[in-house]
Design a protein around this motif. Structure first.
Motif, PDB file in Angstrom:
ATOM      1  N   GLY A  81       5.249  58.922 -65.311  1.00 57.07           N
ATOM      2  CA  GLY A  81       4.038  58.942 -65.154  1.00 57.07           C
ATOM      3  C   GLY A  81       3.426  59.504 -63.704  1.00 57.07           C
ATOM      4  N   ASN A  82       1.977  59.027 -63.668  1.00 51.36           N
ATOM      5  CA  ASN A  82       1.347  59.168 -62.675  1.00 51.36           C
ATOM      6  C   ASN A  82       1.743  58.277 -61.341  1.00 51.36           C
ATOM      7  OD1 ASN A  82      -0.778  59.367 -60.466  1.00 51.36           O
ATOM      8  ND2 ASN A  82      -1.980  60.608 -61.567  1.00 51.36           N
ATOM      9  N   VAL A  83       2.425  58.539 -60.443  1.00 55.13           N
ATOM     10  CA  VAL A  83       2.824  57.477 -59.520  1.00 55.13           C
ATOM     11  C   VAL A  83       2.038  57.008 -58.687  1.00 55.13           C
ATOM     12  CG1 VAL A  83       4.344  57.147 -57.364  1.00 55.13           C
ATOM     13  CG2 VAL A  83       5.113  58.510 -59.302  1.00 55.13           C
ATOM     14  N   TYR A  84       0.926  57.701 -58.286  1.00 56.75           N
ATOM     15  CA  TYR A  84      -0.426  57.148 -57.424  1.00 56.75           C
ATOM     16  C   TYR A  84      -1.084  56.203 -58.391  1.00 56.75           C
ATOM     17  CZ  TYR A  84      -4.627  56.927 -55.270  1.00 56.75           C
ATOM     18  OH  TYR A  84      -5.793  56.409 -54.670  1.00 56.75           O
ATOM     19  N   GLN A  85      -1.245  56.468 -59.524  1.00 56.77           N
ATOM     20  CA  GLN A  85      -2.037  55.414 -60.325  1.00 56.77           C
ATOM     21  C   GLN A  85      -1.133  54.050 -60.532  1.00 56.77           C
ATOM     22  OE1 GLN A  85      -3.409  57.133 -64.036  1.00 56.77           O
ATOM     23  NE2 GLN A  85      -5.353  58.165 -62.852  1.00 56.77           N
ATOM     24  N   MET A  86       0.149  54.394 -61.076  1.00 54.30           N
ATOM     25  CA  MET A  86       1.069  53.333 -60.965  1.00 54.30           C
ATOM     26  C   MET A  86       0.954  52.463 -59.840  1.00 54.30           C
ATOM     27  SD  MET A  86       4.686  52.096 -60.404  1.00 54.30           S
ATOM     28  CE  MET A  86       5.289  53.626 -59.812  1.00 54.30           C
ATOM     29  N   THR A  87       1.232  53.004 -58.757  1.00 54.25           N
ATOM     30  CA  THR A  87       1.142  52.302 -57.308  1.00 54.25           C
ATOM     31  C   THR A  87      -0.309  51.628 -57.250  1.00 54.25           C
ATOM     32  OG1 THR A  87       2.453  53.879 -56.176  1.00 54.25           O
ATOM     33  CG2 THR A  87       1.180  52.486 -54.684  1.00 54.25           C
ATOM     34  N   CYS A  88      -1.345  52.114 -57.351  1.00 54.59           N
ATOM     35  CA  CYS A  88      -2.711  51.597 -57.467  1.00 54.59           C
ATOM     36  C   CYS A  88      -2.694  50.338 -58.245  1.00 54.59           C
ATOM     37  CB  CYS A  88      -3.914  52.496 -57.659  1.00 54.59           C
ATOM     38  SG  CYS A  88      -4.089  53.891 -56.274  1.00 54.59           S
ATOM     39  N   ALA A  89      -2.397  50.531 -59.483  1.00 59.45           N
ATOM     40  CA  ALA A  89      -2.380  49.122 -60.343  1.00 59.45           C
ATOM     41  C   ALA A  89      -1.427  48.172 -59.839  1.00 59.45           C
ATOM     42  CB  ALA A  89      -1.743  49.858 -61.828  1.00 59.45           C
ATOM     43  N   ALA A  90      -0.259  48.410 -59.393  1.00 59.05           N
ATOM     44  CA  ALA A  90       0.791  47.388 -58.834  1.00 59.05           C
ATOM     45  C   ALA A  90      -0.088  46.736 -57.457  1.00 59.05           C
ATOM     46  CB  ALA A  90       1.962  48.040 -58.466  1.00 59.05           C
ATOM     47  N   ILE A  91      -0.575  47.380 -56.756  1.00 54.94           N
ATOM     48  CA  ILE A  91      -1.367  46.982 -55.566  1.00 54.94           C
ATOM     49  C   ILE A  91      -2.429  46.080 -56.026  1.00 54.94           C
ATOM     50  CG2 ILE A  91      -2.977  47.317 -53.615  1.00 54.94           C
ATOM     51  CD1 ILE A  91      -1.143  49.848 -53.092  1.00 54.94           C
ATOM     52  N   LYS A  92      -3.296  46.417 -56.733  1.00 50.56           N
ATOM     53  CA  LYS A  92      -4.500  45.551 -57.471  1.00 50.56           C
ATOM     54  C   LYS A  92      -3.806  44.315 -58.131  1.00 50.56           C
ATOM     55  CE  LYS A  92      -7.963  49.038 -57.594  1.00 50.56           C
ATOM     56  NZ  LYS A  92      -8.591  48.635 -56.939  1.00 50.56           N
ATOM     57  N   GLU A  93      -2.981  44.455 -58.861  1.00 46.99           N
ATOM     58  CA  GLU A  93      -2.280  43.482 -59.776  1.00 46.99           C
ATOM     59  C   GLU A  93      -1.623  42.380 -58.694  1.00 46.99           C
ATOM     60  OE1 GLU A  93      -1.176  41.258 -63.330  1.00 46.99           O
ATOM     61  OE2 GLU A  93      -2.517  42.654 -62.778  1.00 46.99           O
ATOM     62  N   ALA A  94      -0.963  42.866 -57.882  1.00 46.66           N
ATOM     63  CA  ALA A  94      -0.328  41.921 -56.696  1.00 46.66           C
ATOM     64  C   ALA A  94      -1.402  41.233 -56.049  1.00 46.66           C
ATOM     65  CB  ALA A  94       0.559  42.809 -55.706  1.00 46.66           C
ATOM     66  N   ASP A  95      -2.494  41.788 -55.491  1.00 44.11           N
ATOM     67  CA  ASP A  95      -3.591  41.004 -54.695  1.00 44.11           C
ATOM     68  C   ASP A  95      -4.322  40.091 -55.689  1.00 44.11           C
ATOM     69  OD1 ASP A  95      -5.543  40.856 -52.684  1.00 44.11           O
ATOM     70  OD2 ASP A  95      -6.983  41.989 -53.913  1.00 44.11           O
ATOM     71  N   ILE A  96      -4.353  40.251 -56.747  1.00 38.20           N
ATOM     72  CA  ILE A  96      -4.867  39.222 -57.958  1.00 38.20           C
ATOM     73  C   ILE A  96      -3.957  37.984 -57.957  1.00 38.20           C
ATOM     74  CG2 ILE A  96      -5.272  38.859 -60.346  1.00 38.20           C
ATOM     75  CD1 ILE A  96      -6.591  41.501 -60.480  1.00 38.20           C
ATOM     76  N   LEU A  97      -2.767  38.229 -58.092  1.00 40.57           N
ATOM     77  CA  LEU A  97      -1.732  37.318 -58.332  1.00 40.57           C
ATOM     78  C   LEU A  97      -1.520  36.528 -56.965  1.00 40.57           C
ATOM     79  CD1 LEU A  97       0.976  38.935 -60.514  1.00 40.57           C
ATOM     80  CD2 LEU A  97      -0.633  37.108 -61.310  1.00 40.57           C
ATOM     81  N   SER A  98      -1.743  37.114 -55.822  1.00 38.36           N
ATOM     82  CA  SER A  98      -1.639  36.292 -54.651  1.00 38.36           C
ATOM     83  C   SER A  98      -2.617  35.537 -54.429  1.00 38.36           C
ATOM     84  CB  SER A  98      -1.298  37.340 -53.544  1.00 38.36           C
ATOM     85  OG  SER A  98      -2.419  38.108 -53.277  1.00 38.36           O
ATOM     86  N   LYS A 128      -2.643  47.926 -67.191  1.00 45.47           N
ATOM     87  CA  LYS A 128      -3.513  48.860 -67.516  1.00 45.47           C
ATOM     88  C   LYS A 128      -4.469  49.184 -66.379  1.00 45.47           C
ATOM     89  CE  LYS A 128      -1.956  49.278 -71.574  1.00 45.47           C
ATOM     90  NZ  LYS A 128      -0.747  50.182 -71.644  1.00 45.47           N
ATOM     91  N   TYR A 129      -4.629  50.288 -66.043  1.00 44.01           N
ATOM     92  CA  TYR A 129      -5.456  50.730 -64.761  1.00 44.01           C
ATOM     93  C   TYR A 129      -6.419  51.840 -65.200  1.00 44.01           C
ATOM     94  CZ  TYR A 129      -6.460  52.491 -60.192  1.00 44.01           C
ATOM     95  OH  TYR A 129      -6.861  53.107 -58.960  1.00 44.01           O
ATOM     96  N   GLN A 130      -7.781  51.593 -64.677  1.00 47.99           N
ATOM     97  CA  GLN A 130      -8.696  52.625 -64.963  1.00 47.99           C
ATOM     98  C   GLN A 130      -9.257  52.954 -63.658  1.00 47.99           C
ATOM     99  OE1 GLN A 130      -9.440  53.815 -67.796  1.00 47.99           O
ATOM    100  NE2 GLN A 130     -11.094  55.060 -67.010  1.00 47.99           N
ATOM    101  N   PRO A 131      -8.836  54.129 -62.937  1.00 48.22           N
ATOM    102  CA  PRO A 131      -9.288  54.835 -61.900  1.00 48.22           C
ATOM    103  C   PRO A 131     -10.690  54.809 -61.709  1.00 48.22           C
ATOM    104  CG  PRO A 131      -8.000  56.437 -62.887  1.00 48.22           C
ATOM    105  CD  PRO A 131      -8.253  55.223 -63.819  1.00 48.22           C
ATOM    106  N   ALA A 132     -11.435  54.416 -60.475  1.00 46.01           N
ATOM    107  CA  ALA A 132     -12.684  54.571 -60.459  1.00 46.01           C
ATOM    108  C   ALA A 132     -13.381  56.046 -60.378  1.00 46.01           C
ATOM    109  CB  ALA A 132     -13.265  53.787 -58.984  1.00 46.01           C
ATOM    110  N   GLU A 133     -14.713  56.068 -61.031  1.00 45.75           N
ATOM    111  CA  GLU A 133     -15.088  57.437 -61.126  1.00 45.75           C
ATOM    112  C   GLU A 133     -15.508  57.663 -59.488  1.00 45.75           C
ATOM    113  OE1 GLU A 133     -15.738  59.282 -63.783  1.00 45.75           O
ATOM    114  OE2 GLU A 133     -14.691  57.997 -65.015  1.00 45.75           O
ATOM    115  N   GLN A 134     -15.246  59.067 -59.264  1.00 41.40           N
ATOM    116  CA  GLN A 134     -15.646  59.492 -58.061  1.00 41.40           C
ATOM    117  C   GLN A 134     -16.823  60.722 -57.993  1.00 41.40           C
ATOM    118  OE1 GLN A 134     -13.068  59.751 -54.955  1.00 41.40           O
ATOM    119  NE2 GLN A 134     -11.814  58.100 -55.780  1.00 41.40           N
TER     120      GLN A 134
END
Length: 66
Positions: free
Chosen positions: A13-30, A60-66
């Protein structure tokens, strides 16, 4: 649990989106009271657990509209 390097390498899949989702989830869990304590009580690392979930499309990750 260690970082799932082989699964990350094989991710199609899209590695960038997967990385963004992982970063946000890790931040929430921390954050206190958001679930990270349970992960650490099991002697696991938040980042490893989150990357495993991201690779298996459990976050699930929804990228922000730019």
């Amino acid at each position: 649990m260690s970082i799932p390097l082989k699964e990350i390498e094989d991710f199609s899949g899209n590695v960038y989106q997967m990385t963004c989702a992982a970063i946000k989830e890790a931040d929430i869990l921390s954050q206190p009271g958001c679930g990270g304590e349970e992960i650490e009580k099991k002697n696991e690392k938040i980042v490893s657990v989150v990357l495993e979930k991201a690779v298996h499309d459990e976050i699930k990750y929804q990228p922000a509209e730019q």
